[in-house]
Write a protein that holds these residues in place. Sequence first.
Motif, PDB file in Angstrom:
ATOM      1  N   GLY A  11      37.640  39.007  22.889  1.00 49.19           N
ATOM      2  CA  GLY A  11      37.026  38.420  24.071  1.00 49.19           C
ATOM      3  C   GLY A  11      37.715  38.850  25.356  1.00 49.19           C
ATOM      4  N   GLY A  12      39.031  38.995  25.289  1.00 48.54           N
ATOM      5  CA  GLY A  12      39.766  39.478  26.457  1.00 48.54           C
ATOM      6  C   GLY A  12      39.348  40.886  26.844  1.00 48.54           C
ATOM      7  N   PHE A  13      39.144  41.737  25.854  1.00 48.99           N
ATOM      8  CA  PHE A  13      38.680  43.097  26.147  1.00 48.99           C
ATOM      9  C   PHE A  13      37.276  43.084  26.751  1.00 48.99           C
ATOM     10  CE2 PHE A  13      41.782  44.783  22.871  1.00 48.99           C
ATOM     11  CZ  PHE A  13      42.569  45.425  23.808  1.00 48.99           C
ATOM     12  N   VAL A  14      36.410  42.241  26.213  1.00 50.58           N
ATOM     13  CA  VAL A  14      35.056  42.156  26.761  1.00 50.58           C
ATOM     14  C   VAL A  14      35.096  41.640  28.203  1.00 50.58           C
ATOM     15  CG1 VAL A  14      32.836  40.981  26.522  1.00 50.58           C
ATOM     16  CG2 VAL A  14      33.945  41.947  24.511  1.00 50.58           C
ATOM     17  N   ILE A  15      35.942  40.655  28.472  1.00 48.96           N
ATOM     18  CA  ILE A  15      36.087  40.146  29.836  1.00 48.96           C
ATOM     19  C   ILE A  15      36.612  41.234  30.767  1.00 48.96           C
ATOM     20  CG2 ILE A  15      37.412  38.537  31.269  1.00 48.96           C
ATOM     21  CD1 ILE A  15      37.107  36.531  28.938  1.00 48.96           C
ATOM     22  N   CYS A  16      37.585  42.023  30.310  1.00 48.74           N
ATOM     23  CA  CYS A  16      38.078  43.138  31.130  1.00 48.74           C
ATOM     24  C   CYS A  16      36.980  44.166  31.370  1.00 48.74           C
ATOM     25  CB  CYS A  16      39.281  43.802  30.464  1.00 48.74           C
ATOM     26  SG  CYS A  16      40.782  42.842  30.582  1.00 48.74           S
ATOM     27  N   GLY A  17      36.157  44.408  30.367  1.00 49.66           N
ATOM     28  CA  GLY A  17      35.032  45.326  30.542  1.00 49.66           C
ATOM     29  C   GLY A  17      34.044  44.818  31.569  1.00 49.66           C
ATOM     30  N   ILE A  18      33.752  43.522  31.524  1.00 51.93           N
ATOM     31  CA  ILE A  18      32.851  42.935  32.516  1.00 51.93           C
ATOM     32  C   ILE A  18      33.489  42.988  33.899  1.00 51.93           C
ATOM     33  CG2 ILE A  18      31.768  40.768  33.252  1.00 51.93           C
ATOM     34  CD1 ILE A  18      31.421  40.124  30.239  1.00 51.93           C
ATOM     35  N   PHE A  19      34.771  42.704  33.975  1.00 54.77           N
ATOM     36  CA  PHE A  19      35.479  42.737  35.254  1.00 54.77           C
ATOM     37  C   PHE A  19      35.494  44.148  35.842  1.00 54.77           C
ATOM     38  CE2 PHE A  19      39.362  42.514  37.905  1.00 54.77           C
ATOM     39  CZ  PHE A  19      38.966  41.471  38.732  1.00 54.77           C
ATOM     40  N   SER A  20      35.545  45.153  34.969  1.00 54.15           N
ATOM     41  CA  SER A  20      35.583  46.531  35.464  1.00 54.15           C
ATOM     42  C   SER A  20      34.263  46.967  36.082  1.00 54.15           C
ATOM     43  CB  SER A  20      35.977  47.497  34.342  1.00 54.15           C
ATOM     44  OG  SER A  20      34.926  47.649  33.423  1.00 54.15           O
ATOM     45  N   LEU A  21      33.202  46.209  35.856  1.00 53.94           N
ATOM     46  CA  LEU A  21      31.930  46.538  36.498  1.00 53.94           C
ATOM     47  C   LEU A  21      32.006  46.309  38.004  1.00 53.94           C
ATOM     48  CD1 LEU A  21      29.472  44.960  33.906  1.00 53.94           C
ATOM     49  CD2 LEU A  21      30.061  47.380  34.183  1.00 53.94           C
ATOM     50  N   ARG A  22      32.795  45.347  38.444  1.00 56.91           N
ATOM     51  CA  ARG A  22      32.967  45.065  39.864  1.00 56.91           C
ATOM     52  C   ARG A  22      34.160  45.811  40.460  1.00 56.91           C
ATOM     53  NH1 ARG A  22      29.743  42.272  43.452  1.00 56.91           N
ATOM     54  NH2 ARG A  22      28.692  40.605  42.359  1.00 56.91           N
ATOM     55  N   SER A  23      35.272  45.751  39.767  1.00 59.39           N
ATOM     56  CA  SER A  23      36.503  46.368  40.235  1.00 59.39           C
ATOM     57  C   SER A  23      37.028  47.273  39.121  1.00 59.39           C
ATOM     58  CB  SER A  23      37.523  45.288  40.584  1.00 59.39           C
ATOM     59  OG  SER A  23      38.716  45.853  41.036  1.00 59.39           O
ATOM     60  N   LYS A  24      36.619  48.524  39.161  1.00 59.72           N
ATOM     61  CA  LYS A  24      36.809  49.444  38.040  1.00 59.72           C
ATOM     62  C   LYS A  24      38.253  49.498  37.556  1.00 59.72           C
ATOM     63  CE  LYS A  24      36.239  54.236  36.692  1.00 59.72           C
ATOM     64  NZ  LYS A  24      35.789  55.559  37.071  1.00 59.72           N
ATOM     65  N   TRP A  25      39.173  49.812  38.434  1.00 61.37           N
ATOM     66  CA  TRP A  25      40.543  50.065  37.997  1.00 61.37           C
ATOM     67  C   TRP A  25      41.290  48.793  37.642  1.00 61.37           C
ATOM     68  CZ3 TRP A  25      41.131  54.434  36.025  1.00 61.37           C
ATOM     69  CH2 TRP A  25      40.408  55.516  36.501  1.00 61.37           C
ATOM     70  N   HIS A  26      40.926  47.670  38.219  1.00 61.43           N
ATOM     71  CA  HIS A  26      41.563  46.418  37.831  1.00 61.43           C
ATOM     72  C   HIS A  26      41.154  46.024  36.406  1.00 61.43           C
ATOM     73  CE1 HIS A  26      42.146  46.096  42.193  1.00 61.43           C
ATOM     74  NE2 HIS A  26      43.228  45.414  41.854  1.00 61.43           N
TER      75      HIS A  26
END
Length: 114
Positions: free
Chosen positions: A37-52
């Motif tokens: 789930g953490g990886f999926v959340i990071c993937g979703i977050f990267s849609l807005r702020s790619k490198w973060h």
Amino acid sequence: MRILIFTGGILIALLGLAVFQQTKDPVLLQGGLTLGGGFVICGIFSLRSKWHGITGAGVLALLGAARSLPKLGSEPQWYYAGAAAVCCVLMITVVRALLTERTRQAVEKLKTGE
């Protein structure tokens, strides 16, 4: 890169579900769902702020590898081997992407003369 993060997260979550079906150990299920789930959340977050989002996935991959690699000898070994493999692949890919971006930024800075 984002597809790899989403795929890794889903694989680890499915791995947690599979090991729960075999061992009935809720700790392994919770670990798989939390890391996946953490990886999926990071993937979703990267849609807005790619490198973060990508950097967050790299940190999670480091934590997942550090957690699963020492347990390779314990049961269920296939679970820890799968989690370690996914985390190591993600970690190496993120480091390579970050180094490539840093090089691209340095070349761009040299071209503009700043």
